[in-house]
Design an enzyme around this catalytic site. Structure first.
Site, short mmCIF file in Angstrom:
data_model
loop_
_atom_site.label_atom_id
_atom_site.label_comp_id
_atom_site.label_asym_id
_atom_site.label_seq_id
_atom_site.Cartn_x
_atom_site.Cartn_y
_atom_site.Cartn_z
CG HIS A 54 -1.62 1.38 1.13
ND1 HIS A 54 -2.72 1.90 0.34
CD2 HIS A 54 -1.57 2.09 1.96
CE1 HIS A 54 -3.17 2.88 0.51
NE2 HIS A 54 -2.52 2.90 2.58
CG HIS B 295 0.69 7.60 3.85
ND1 HIS B 295 1.32 6.56 2.96
CD2 HIS B 295 -0.29 7.10 4.15
CE1 HIS B 295 -0.05 5.61 2.64
NE2 HIS B 295 -0.99 6.04 3.58
CG ASP B 296 -0.83 4.40 6.31
OD1 ASP B 296 -1.88 5.29 6.90
OD2 ASP B 296 -1.60 4.07 5.43
CD GLU C 258 -3.91 6.31 11.04
OE1 GLU C 258 -3.76 7.23 9.88
OE2 GLU C 258 -4.70 5.46 10.01
CG ASP C 259 -1.55 1.91 10.63
OD1 ASP C 259 -2.45 2.10 11.03
OD2 ASP C 259 -2.37 1.92 8.90
CG ASP D 86 -3.78 7.21 2.32
OD1 ASP D 86 -3.75 5.83 1.72
OD2 ASP D 86 -3.92 7.28 3.58
#
Ligand SMILES: Nc1nc2c(ncn2[C@@H]2O[C@H](COP(=O)(O)OP(=O)(O)O)[C@@H](OP(=O)(O)OP(=O)(O)O)[C@H]2O)c(=O)[nH]1
Ligand SMILES: [Mn+2]
Length: 182
Positions: free
Chosen positions: A39, A64-65, A68-69, A125
């Site tokens: 992704h 980018h993630d 957050e993840d 995204d």
């Protein structure tokens, strides 16, 4: 050989490696359980396809993630990749301490207020996720949930428009196909 383009290439590969290590145990929600790293790499590539050559934006897309993840902190990104890239990632990072409804509402608000660089990452995204939804349904999702995701994503995208005609055009094709007003 050390030249400017060599340094840029190295900084991008450093992001790919960092993200791959951080997301190593994660899978996407599709029935094939695609490796999660596909992704962020795909989001960065959509930006390249859209003509984006700003290295901060490409690096931020790859990362980018991570906050957050994964266990990655914003301070870690500042340390490794500098404040510009870390700042873009921070702009597109949801606060996972909030409940889901509030997180989704805030994405719409924050997208509209974000910097042009963060809006580019957001557009790519959302395009990646919507193409995924168009291709296959995540495990356990009803058709209604997919339709709701399209509707919500169109509101996030609305606040990011005017930044990239390729990404916005590709998103519009999907919104038309899925009967979402733009
Ligand atoms: N379409 C799709 N999405 C998947 C898949 N695997 C993981 N996801 C992620 O799931 C999120 C959408 O699922 P939701 O149930 O709405 O949100 P949640 O995971 O944050 O609770 C997307 O995050 P988002 O918050 O919308 O964007 P992001 O900023 O986290 O990337 C997307 O990144 C997949 O196979 N297909
Ligand atoms: Mn994402």
């Amino acid at each position: 050989m050390t030249d400017v383009s060599g340094e840029i290439l190295a900084s991008v590969i450093k992001c790919v490696n960092f993200a791959a290590l951080k997301h190593k145990d994660q899978r996407r929600k599709d029935p094939e359980k695609t490796p999660y790293i596909n992704h962020p790499i795909g989001v960065a590539y959509l930006l390249v396809e859209g003509g984006v050559r700003d290295v901060d934006v490409i690096q931020a897309a790859l990362l980018h993630d991570t906050v957050e993840d994964t266990d990655t902190t914003n301070e870690e990104l500042v340390q490794e990749f500098g404040p510009e890239v870390a700042g873009i990632v921070a702009e597109v990072t949801d606060d996972k301490n909030l409940d889901k409804q509030e997180r989704k509402r805030l994405q719409i608000v924050h997208a509209a207020e974000a910097s042009p660089k963060a809006k580019l990452v957001k557009l790519a995204d959302k395009l990646y996720n919507l193409r995924d939804l168009d291709r296959t349904t995540p495990s356990g999702w009803t058709q209604e949930r997919v339709q709701e995701y399209f509707h919500w994503a169109s509101q996030v995208v609305a606040g990011c428009r005017g930044n990239n005609s390729f990404l916005e055009g590709e998103l519009d094709k999907l919104f038309i196909k899925w009967n979402v007003s733009v």
